[in-house]
Scaffold this active site. Structure first.
Site, mmCIF file in Angstrom:
data_model
loop_
_atom_site.group_PDB
_atom_site.id
_atom_site.type_symbol
_atom_site.label_atom_id
_atom_site.label_comp_id
_atom_site.label_asym_id
_atom_site.label_seq_id
_atom_site.Cartn_x
_atom_site.Cartn_y
_atom_site.Cartn_z
ATOM 1 N N LYS A 184 0.843 -1.203 0.000
ATOM 2 C CA LYS A 184 0.000 0.000 0.000
ATOM 3 C C LYS A 184 0.876 1.249 0.000
ATOM 4 O O LYS A 184 1.902 1.308 0.675
ATOM 5 C CB LYS A 184 -0.918 -0.006 1.226
ATOM 6 N N ASP A 237 -5.195 -14.852 11.006
ATOM 7 C CA ASP A 237 -5.525 -14.300 9.692
ATOM 8 C C ASP A 237 -5.037 -12.859 9.522
ATOM 9 O O ASP A 237 -4.715 -12.451 8.415
ATOM 10 C CB ASP A 237 -7.051 -14.361 9.496
ATOM 11 N N HIS A 242 -0.547 -9.023 8.792
ATOM 12 C CA HIS A 242 -0.748 -7.607 8.433
ATOM 13 C C HIS A 242 -0.443 -6.653 9.589
ATOM 14 O O HIS A 242 0.297 -5.684 9.438
ATOM 15 C CB HIS A 242 -2.185 -7.353 7.973
#
Ligand code: NAP
Length: 487
Positions: A184, A237, A242
């Site tokens: 990003k 997850d 992340h």
């Protein structure tokens, strides 16, 4: 401000799992957008592969439909679309069998393209077979690149196994482990902001920062991924990959150079400096039905599920820069809004010279927005304009990248597009190294084991809300507040 497009070298990119969801939604439309942007060289080739018995024409039709669905604006550019479709080829291969590899080798070897990359857009149980067959059939060379997707392991042991399997056939510098959050624009801008400006670095430490909040909030539930998700939960997850990556980039020391191993060495040091988390410093949540929104248990089709769809936690980094500064991580599904941000909340001034003016705690903060509307906001305290005594108010100094880049001829590349081009360029800076992934699992595993051992049940929260009450309490007990989950 004009975006500069530097075309990459010619390449052969083989996508295993080319008929799957990720290829249709992200990889192929992303490559098309790079072609429109002028970044894909004319002699690049994309070779799709899966078990589906397609030929080149059928694949082109599928890809055209996928672009129509997932990149409708660009789909209208018929000339470029036709140009892109010509770069596509397809070979049916069952990667667990021995047929198809010779044909693949022949297709690739016809050209002397310098860059050869293999995108494994398939489940991790197939990585070993693909890596082995690529090497045995001579398709992979010592300069080839292999790209793998998350989830990278289910725990330390499985992640280690995957690393071993890949390293049997590829060297670490050939392996690209994707965490699309790293692609990003704002995430890279975080590094530019921290290390290209002399202004922030002196205050980026325990002396001046009160705490850091990293939030990744989703409005969607588990959307047909129940089988996978119910066996994973938010910790595996989202947090292990992340949020951990965002934490590392926020907290790491300046690397000596902006080069892959220098950056990854610094990230690894952060992960290794993380303290074990106290059970009281973690809140697990699971969404319950609210109005029309169904519950997690319904979505997962598991009435007894104890899997968390929400996590909030307080984390400490024991090193010179950060000792004493809590990092609060929060992520969840079916929350009020879809937003991701990193907020650095600075300490209050040591002494107020405005005795009658109310100053809110944490009036100075730097908020780095990842989505939606990527950008950066600095919150400052100023005098409220007008008469009637000196009153203070908080104002945002806002920079949205969309505004900042207005007038640029091209949209900013999305995370997948950027990472795909980095693979071709051979730049691993925005990919996770094997030891980083294992260190993150080594920190996460004991937390999950402790829940399992204690038979922990997540706290329910309303679908469409801000998460469980316990998450608010985690902050309130230290006289802090979460930033609102809103757009
Ligand atoms: P998917 O829709 O189930 O696609 C799997 C692909 O693998 C299909 O193209 C399938 O094609 C192919 N395949 C399965 N077995 C095969 C075999 N024996 N030989 C050759 N091809 C085989 O999965 P996906 O959602 O695209 O996800 C792919 C990977 O990316 C997974 O590891 C997933 O966890 C990860 N990922 C996905 C997303 C996403 O948004 N979808 C996001 C992050 C990570 P055939 O049936 O035609 O063989």
């Amino acid at each position: 401000m004009v975006a500069r497009i530097i075309p990459v070298d010619p390449f052969d990119l083989v996508i295993f799992g080319a008929s799957g969801d990720l290829a249709r939604r992200k990889i192929l439309p992303g490559l098309f957008r790079r072609l429109i942007a002028g970044q894909m060289p004319p002699n690049a080739r994309i070779i799709g592969s899966a078990r589906s018995k397609w030929d080149d024409d059928a694949f082109r039709k599928e890809v055209s439909n996928a672009i129509k669905e997932f990149s409708p604006k660009e789909y209208k550019n018929t000339e470029k679309l036709n140009e892109f479709l010509k770069t596509l080829h397809y070979l049916p291969v069952d990667v667990l069998g021995d047929t198809g590899w010779k044909e693949l080798a022949a297709l690739i070897k016809k050209d002397a393209n310098p860059v050869r990359a293999f995108y494994l857009s398939v489940g991790p149980s197939l990585f070993d077979d693909i890596a082995e067959r690529l090497t045995k059939s001579g398709i992979a060379t010592k300069d080839s690149r292999i790209v793998v997707e998350k989830p990278f392991g289910h725990d330390l042991e499985t992640a280690h196994q995957l690393n071993e399997q890949l390293r049997r056939n590829f060297k670490e510098h050939q392996i690209y482990r994707i965490d699309h959050y790293l692609g990003k624009e704002t995430v890279q801008n975080l590094m530019a902001l921290r290390f290209a400006n002399a202004l922030l670095e002196p205050v980026w430490n325990a002396q001046h920062v009160d705490h850091v909040q990293i939030s990744v909030s989703e409005t969607i539930g588990i959307e047909g991924r129940g089988g996978y998700y119910d066996n994973s939960g938010a910790m595996r997850d989202m947090v292990q990959n992340h949020l951990m990556q965002l934490l590392c980039l926020t907290a790491m020391e300046p690397p000596a150079r902006f080069e892959a191993n220098d950056v990854r060495d610094e990230k690894l040091k952060v992960i290794r400096s993380l303290d074990p988390v106290e059970p009281d410093d973690i809140v697990r949540g699971q969404y319950r039905a609210n109005g029309k929104a169904g519950s997690y248990k319904d979505d997962a089709e598991n009435p007894d599920s104890r899997t968390e769809s929400f996590i909030a936690m307080k984390v400490h980094i024991s090193n010179w820069r950060w000792t004493g500064v809590p990092f609060y991580l929060r992520t969840g599904k079916k929350l009020r809004a879809r937003m991701s941000e990193i907020a650095v909340i600075f300490k209050d001034p040591p002494h107020s010279i405005f005795p009658n003016a109310e100053i809110r705690h944490g009036g100075n903060s730097l908020v780095i927005r990842l989505q939606p509307d990527e950008g950066i906001t600095m919150h400052m305290i100023i005098k409220e304009p007008g008469q009637g005594g000196l009153r203070l108010t908080e104002v945002p100094l806002d920079m949205s990248f969309a505004d900042a880049l207005k007038g640029a001829p091209l949209d900013i590349a999305d995370a997948y597009e950027r990472l795909l081009m980095d693979v071709i360029r051979g730049d691993q800076t925005l990919f996770m190294r094997g030891d980083e992934v294992e260190a993150a699992w080594a920190w996460v595993d004991p937390i999950i084991e402790a829940w399992q051992h204690a038979g922990d049940t997540p706290e329910p929260y309303d679908a469409g809300g801000s998460g469980p009450d316990g998450s608010l309490a985690l902050m309130h007990r230290e006289d802090r507040r979460w930033r609102p989950i809103e757009v």
